[in-house]
Design an enzyme around this catalytic site. Structure first.
Site, short mmCIF file in Angstrom:
data_model
loop_
_atom_site.label_atom_id
_atom_site.label_comp_id
_atom_site.label_asym_id
_atom_site.label_seq_id
_atom_site.Cartn_x
_atom_site.Cartn_y
_atom_site.Cartn_z
N ASP A 190 0.85 -1.19 0.00
CA ASP A 190 0.00 0.00 0.00
C ASP A 190 0.89 1.24 0.00
O ASP A 190 2.07 1.17 0.33
CB ASP A 190 -0.90 -0.03 1.24
CG ASP A 190 -1.77 1.19 1.36
OD1 ASP A 190 -2.37 1.58 0.35
OD2 ASP A 190 -1.84 1.77 2.46
N ASP A 245 -1.56 -0.72 6.07
CA ASP A 245 -1.80 -0.22 7.43
C ASP A 245 -3.24 0.18 7.68
O ASP A 245 -3.60 0.53 8.80
CB ASP A 245 -0.91 1.00 7.70
CG ASP A 245 -1.43 2.26 7.02
OD1 ASP A 245 -1.87 2.16 5.85
OD2 ASP A 245 -1.41 3.32 7.65
N ASP A 249 -7.03 -2.19 3.67
CA ASP A 249 -6.05 -3.22 3.34
C ASP A 249 -6.37 -4.57 3.99
O ASP A 249 -5.77 -5.59 3.63
CB ASP A 249 -4.64 -2.79 3.80
CG ASP A 249 -4.17 -1.52 3.12
OD1 ASP A 249 -4.37 -1.41 1.90
OD2 ASP A 249 -3.62 -0.65 3.81
#
Length: 693
Positions: A382, A581, A585
């Site tokens: 990410d 995080d 996700d």
């Protein structure tokens, strides 16, 4: 447990004997009945185990205590441990035999039963044993071995059940994001608060400032900025006006909205994320440890050898003691094959590796992650909060002729003191860092989604988008090209007008973490393919990827898109790790072979992942992969010790050397050999703590 097993209520897996778990846990955390039961059994019987062990070790040094009294005391102390605390193991052992799925419970059940049963016979009827089996005034007994095996197994189960219970924490955290009520507008013009479950498609709902959007829908009235970071990961709120879509559980800003409910219950984006996480967690079967991969044939082989030893000695042994020797040698086989070393082989390596990793800033949640991480060849990462800091920070101030840079920043920060927008906070923080003295803003007004205006030191200020400034200042002039260049680099640019005249611009961006570039370079040098997947726009995503040297970028992706990307890579034969995080996700973290969460991120992400980087530093992934590789080597060595020990010990215990050497392995020596094998495994595992990474 095996994820393909389904049944209406609680129970155990007929294949591996582990407790089944609910497909979708409730919002309220419920105590695991098996964990409560095993904890109680362990807690109440541990003193008996320790007493039996102490008596067995220190008894020969207590001449005042008669041998037969000591033997009976060991029986009394170990009986509640084996018969009550170990009862669930015997049940699972019988189930494994009935279901024709031999597993580690088969070994534990048979081994404990053999050691305890043999010892009971040796205590109650010592006369049936040959004189050669009488040592120190009695036939050797193994009550303490049976009790210790049960207590250690219970301890391992308690620790494993606690770890498994954390799997449901991610889903409970996601379920807890949804608001409990919604404010519905009635046809008569009144309003009422109703439970979220009573919201229907088509209902008109009011979302007041600071509230969570109750369900997915379309804005009918109002203007506001909505924090959609739970979905996109981006910290900058998104402007919403009539006709725009809003997502349930996102947070409304300072404006008021009226929305029409379009998706409720299981149809909302949040509910779909919950289902994705639950499905991913169920579909990922627990990796069978190397010991379990051969447990089926190992159990059958041990039982087969024990039966052959029993029949061989009973039919062809010395006539006067044939069946006595048959029983003793069969028991010796089962005791020496008792899975102490086999059971310790991987858990000891895992325990030491986990501790060593914690010192390196890496938290492993289970053995599966340790075993898989070193084999990962693709990392989906990410952007926001993982490669970048995850919060806006001041980037640059660009004044126009007639204005100084610090003056532009001071005026912009003075005006932004009245705003709670993340971009405003970054500007004010930079002004304080430069020691600028801010003035009080008067007549402050927030123009939702466009900017802010007010009066500072008698001057009319306007700070916001290019379109807003163009309305009063007539255009951006030379700033337009510079601002566009900053946008191409992923920055957000706000323009300042003073008394209707363009004064300059302030740029704010989510900065790349200092550790990101060396981490990316280290992973690429190790042959790991890096793929960026982010909910942010393509322009910003590619700017960050270019700065870090990441070639494959996927921008504007939804949570389900990230899951699909992970599955597509796995279908290509890749070993995939996902690093992120945010709440968005979580499904991909659960779907990946190894999910890696930033310790600075959300609780949902950390609950969904198998590995947590305590400081959110991607460089720790390299250390974690090195620890994983060393731990797996150590596990293989331990399993090699355990199986080599069984390969040599079982035939000797069966009496194959007796015709040639007259050597017969008594159960006492078998138990000693079993203990020595465990010591070798533990000693080798402890070496991991001294390995440098």
């Amino acid at each position: 447990m095996h994820p393909q097993i389904r049944q209406p209520g609680p129970g155990t897996c007929p294949i591996c004997g582990m407790a089944l778990e609910p497909e979708l846990p409730s919002v309220e955390e419920e105590e695991n009945p098996e964990l409560r039961d095993f904890s109680r059994r362990f807690r109440w019987t541990l003193p008996f185990t320790l007493a039996a062990l102490a008596l067995a070790m220190l008894g020969p040094r207590l001449p005042a205590l008669p041998v037969h009294v000591r033997t009976w005391l060991e029986l009394v102390l170990s009986a509640p441990v084996v018969l009550w605390a170990g009862w669930p193991f015997f049940v699972r052992c019988v189930q494994s035999i009935r279901n024709r799925n031999p597993n580690m419970w088969t070994l534990i059940g048979i081994g404990v039963a053999a050691a305890f049963g043999y010892s009971v016979v040796a205590t109650v009827a010592p006369g049936v044993f040959p004189a050669s089996f009488h040592e120190h005034g009695r036939v050797g007994v193994y009550f303490e071995a049976a009790a210790v095996i049960v207590s250690l197994t219970l301890l391992g189960q308690v620790l494993e059940l606690k770890a498994r219970s954390q799997t449901s924490a991610a889903i409970r955290a996601l379920l807890g994001l949804a608001p409990k009520t919604a404010r519905r507008l009635r046809d008569d013009g009144g309003e009422e608060d109703i439970p979220l479950a009573h919201v229907h498609v088509g209902d008109r709902l009011r979302v007041r400032p600071g509230e969570k959007v109750p369900v997915d829908g379309t804005v009918l009235e109002g203007r506001s900025s909505v924090d959609e970071s739970m979905l996109t990961g981006e910290p900058i709120p998104v402007e919403k006006t009539a006709g725009d879509q809003v997502i349930g559980a996102t947070v409304n800003g300072t404006g008021s909205l009226v929305i029409r409910a379009e998706k409720v219950g299981a149809q909302t984006v949040l509910a779909q994320i919950v289902q994705l996480v639950a499905q991913a967690q169920r579909s990922r079967a627990p990796m069978q440890r190397m010991a379990d991969q051969v447990a089926y044939w190992f159990v059958l082989a041990v039982i087969g050898v024990a039966l052959l030893a029993f029949l061989g000695w009973g039919l062809f042994g010395p006539p006067e003691h044939a069946w006595t020797y048959a029983v003793l040698n069969a028991v010796s086989v089962l005791i020496i094959a008792c899975p102490c070393a086999l059971g310790l082989a991987t858990p000891m390596s895992v325990m030491v590796a986990t501790g060593r990793a914690a010192h390196a800033g890496v938290l492993f949640r289970n053995a599966e992650a340790i075993e898989l991480l070193h084999r990962v060849d693709t990392l989906v990462v990410d952007k926001t909060g993982t490669l970048t800091a995850g919060r806006p920070a001041f980037r640059e101030v660009i004044p126009v002729a007639g204005f100084a840079a610090d003056e532009v920043l001071r005026l912009a920060a003075s005006l932004d003191q009245g705003s709670e927008h993340p971009l405003a906070e970054a500007i004010v923080a930079e002004a304080h860092a430069r020691g600028l003295v801010l003035a009080k803003a008067e007549a402050f007004d927030s123009l939702t989604g466009r900017g802010v205006r007010g009066r500072v030191e008698g001057r009319e200020l306007l700070l916001g988008s290019a379109a807003l400034i163009a309305e009063v200042a007539g255009g951006l002039g030379d700033l337009a090209e510079h601002a566009e260049a900053l946008r191409q680099q992923g920055a957000t640019v706000m323009f300042l007008a003073v008394d209707g005249r363009l004064a300059g611009a302030v740029a704010v961006a989510d900065p790349i973490k200092p550790s990101a570039l060396p981490a990316v370079q280290e992973l690429q040098a190790a042959g790991v393919r890096l793929v960026m997947a982010t909910g942010d726009g393509e322009t910003t995503a590619r700017a960050v990827a270019q700065a870090l040297g990441i070639g494959e970028v996927h921008g504007e992706v939804r949570p389900q898109d990230k899951v699909e990307l992970v599955r597509r890579l796995k279908a290509q034969g890749r070993r995939v790790a996902m690093a992120g995080d945010g709440i968005n996700d979580a499904p991909a973290l659960a779907a990946a072979d190894v999910g890696i969460a930033m310790g600075t991120g959300t609780d949902v992400a950390m609950s969904s992942a198998q590995v947590t980087l305590v400081k959110g530093d991607l460089r720790a992934i390299g250390r974690a992969r090195a620890i994983s590789a060393a731990a797996v080597r150590n596990m293989r060595q331990n399993l090699g010790f355990a199986f080599l020990y069984n390969a040599l010990g079982v035939p000797i215990a069966a009496g194959v050397l007796y015709p040639f050497t007259g050597l017969l392995l008594s159960p006492m020596i078998a138990a000693l050999a079993m203990s020595l094998s465990s010591v070798s495994v533990v000693g080798n595992a402890l070496r991991l703590g001294r390995v440098s990474f």
